[in-house]
Design a protein around this motif. Sequence first.
Motif, mmCIF file in Angstrom:
data_model
loop_
_atom_site.group_PDB
_atom_site.id
_atom_site.type_symbol
_atom_site.label_atom_id
_atom_site.label_comp_id
_atom_site.label_asym_id
_atom_site.label_seq_id
_atom_site.Cartn_x
_atom_site.Cartn_y
_atom_site.Cartn_z
ATOM 1 N N LEU A 97 0.838 -1.209 0.000
ATOM 2 C CA LEU A 97 0.000 0.000 0.000
ATOM 3 C C LEU A 97 0.868 1.251 0.000
ATOM 4 N N TRP A 98 1.885 1.299 0.836
ATOM 5 C CA TRP A 98 2.701 2.512 0.948
ATOM 6 C C TRP A 98 3.661 2.652 -0.230
ATOM 7 N N ARG A 99 4.107 1.531 -0.812
ATOM 8 C CA ARG A 99 4.900 1.613 -2.054
ATOM 9 C C ARG A 99 4.035 2.174 -3.185
ATOM 10 N N ASP A 100 2.802 1.687 -3.296
ATOM 11 C CA ASP A 100 1.881 2.193 -4.318
ATOM 12 C C ASP A 100 1.593 3.672 -4.115
ATOM 13 N N THR A 101 1.402 4.058 -2.874
ATOM 14 C CA THR A 101 1.103 5.457 -2.561
ATOM 15 C C THR A 101 2.265 6.354 -2.988
ATOM 16 N N ARG A 102 3.492 5.951 -2.661
ATOM 17 C CA ARG A 102 4.665 6.731 -3.080
ATOM 18 C C ARG A 102 4.726 6.862 -4.604
ATOM 19 N N GLN A 125 3.170 5.515 8.750
ATOM 20 C CA GLN A 125 3.600 5.222 7.382
ATOM 21 C C GLN A 125 3.210 6.353 6.434
ATOM 22 N N ALA A 126 1.992 6.865 6.579
ATOM 23 C CA ALA A 126 1.532 7.972 5.729
ATOM 24 C C ALA A 126 2.396 9.208 5.947
ATOM 25 N N LEU A 127 2.751 9.469 7.180
ATOM 26 C CA LEU A 127 3.615 10.608 7.478
ATOM 27 C C LEU A 127 4.979 10.441 6.811
ATOM 28 N N ASN A 128 5.511 9.233 6.798
ATOM 29 C CA ASN A 128 6.782 8.971 6.122
ATOM 30 C C ASN A 128 6.675 9.235 4.616
ATOM 31 N N VAL A 129 5.566 8.807 4.002
ATOM 32 C CA VAL A 129 5.359 9.047 2.568
ATOM 33 C C VAL A 129 5.244 10.547 2.310
ATOM 34 N N ALA A 130 4.462 11.233 3.161
ATOM 35 C CA ALA A 130 4.264 12.684 2.987
ATOM 36 C C ALA A 130 5.595 13.425 3.092
ATOM 37 N N ARG A 131 6.390 13.075 4.088
ATOM 38 C CA ARG A 131 7.700 13.722 4.251
ATOM 39 C C ARG A 131 8.599 13.460 3.057
ATOM 40 N N GLY A 132 8.618 12.205 2.594
ATOM 41 C CA GLY A 132 9.505 11.817 1.503
ATOM 42 C C GLY A 132 9.201 12.530 0.192
ATOM 43 N N GLY A 133 7.931 12.846 -0.050
ATOM 44 C CA GLY A 133 7.566 13.497 -1.298
ATOM 45 C C GLY A 133 7.079 14.917 -1.119
ATOM 46 N N ASN A 134 7.177 15.432 0.099
ATOM 47 C CA ASN A 134 6.700 16.773 0.428
ATOM 48 C C ASN A 134 5.222 16.956 0.044
ATOM 49 N N HIS A 135 4.413 15.952 0.392
ATOM 50 C CA HIS A 135 2.985 15.971 0.082
ATOM 51 C C HIS A 135 2.192 16.391 1.313
ATOM 52 N N PRO A 136 1.207 17.265 1.146
ATOM 53 C CA PRO A 136 0.313 17.569 2.267
ATOM 54 C C PRO A 136 -0.402 16.299 2.717
ATOM 55 N N LEU A 137 -0.657 16.201 4.000
ATOM 56 C CA LEU A 137 -1.272 15.013 4.589
ATOM 57 C C LEU A 137 -2.425 15.424 5.485
ATOM 58 N N LEU A 138 -3.542 14.756 5.303
ATOM 59 C CA LEU A 138 -4.675 14.855 6.211
ATOM 60 C C LEU A 138 -4.774 13.498 6.888
ATOM 61 N N LEU A 139 -4.569 13.476 8.195
ATOM 62 C CA LEU A 139 -4.515 12.231 8.949
ATOM 63 C C LEU A 139 -5.690 12.159 9.910
ATOM 64 N N LEU A 140 -6.520 11.137 9.739
ATOM 65 C CA LEU A 140 -7.647 10.861 10.626
ATOM 66 C C LEU A 140 -7.248 9.662 11.470
ATOM 67 N N SER A 141 -6.985 9.902 12.755
ATOM 68 C CA SER A 141 -6.386 8.856 13.576
ATOM 69 C C SER A 141 -6.707 9.054 15.050
ATOM 70 N N LYS A 142 -6.667 7.967 15.792
ATOM 71 C CA LYS A 142 -6.757 8.048 17.246
ATOM 72 C C LYS A 142 -5.403 8.477 17.820
ATOM 73 N N GLN A 143 -4.332 8.014 17.168
ATOM 74 C CA GLN A 143 -2.983 8.264 17.655
ATOM 75 C C GLN A 143 -2.353 9.468 16.975
ATOM 76 N N ARG A 144 -1.593 10.212 17.725
ATOM 77 C CA ARG A 144 -0.801 11.300 17.173
ATOM 78 C C ARG A 144 0.570 10.725 16.809
ATOM 79 N N PRO A 145 1.028 10.921 15.547
ATOM 80 C CA PRO A 145 2.356 10.411 15.178
ATOM 81 C C PRO A 145 3.443 11.010 16.069
ATOM 82 N N ASP A 146 4.599 10.349 16.076
ATOM 83 C CA ASP A 146 5.698 10.745 16.947
ATOM 84 C C ASP A 146 6.068 12.214 16.807
#
Length: 189
Positions: A97-102, A125-146
């Motif tokens: 999924l994350w390889r496809d997303t990248r 994982q989404a945050l890693n993809v966003a950082r790697g490609g400088n893509h804006p990210l909208l994250l709907l989650s219970k957890q806050r990333p590190d």
Amino acid sequence: MDTDSYRRIAEHFQQSIDDLAQAVDLVAPALDSGAMLITRALMDDGKLLCCAAGPDAALARFTADRLMHSINHERPPLPALALTAASDGAGASSSQLWRDTRALCGSRDVLLCIDSSARGLAGQQALNVARGGNHPLLLLSKQRPDALPAEPPVCLLQTGGASRAQRLNLYTQLLSALCHLVEFNLFGE
């Protein structure tokens, strides 16, 4: 219908109403920011990539379909794509999924990650993809990333919900509201 079934149904509906009422003040600003992020991307010929795994995959498909096919009035389809995996976590399908997303995420696109799990692995994982490609990210989650970076823009819709089933129910309503806001931003009433 027996009274026990009716009582269970009524309790489920009441819990949903309570969850939505408690969430509105917490998520309204982030929903508005997320809708603006998506609106700007769509106006700039970008698309929305809705990423999720496991039970969240249905919500990714719902969101992409909701933007592609209007349910309220006639309008052109909005470019949205659901990228999903069958299982949560760090399994082979999740890695794919994350390889496809990248591979599919262009420079003008926005990532939407839906992660109702207790661990928040998809969000990270989404945050890693966003950082790697400088893509804006909208994250709907219970957890806050590190660590949330200043760039690319990250809009966090962090919600509670005692159980995953409650979060999925709440997320469905939040994503519907998000789609409504994007449509309103682009087409008005």
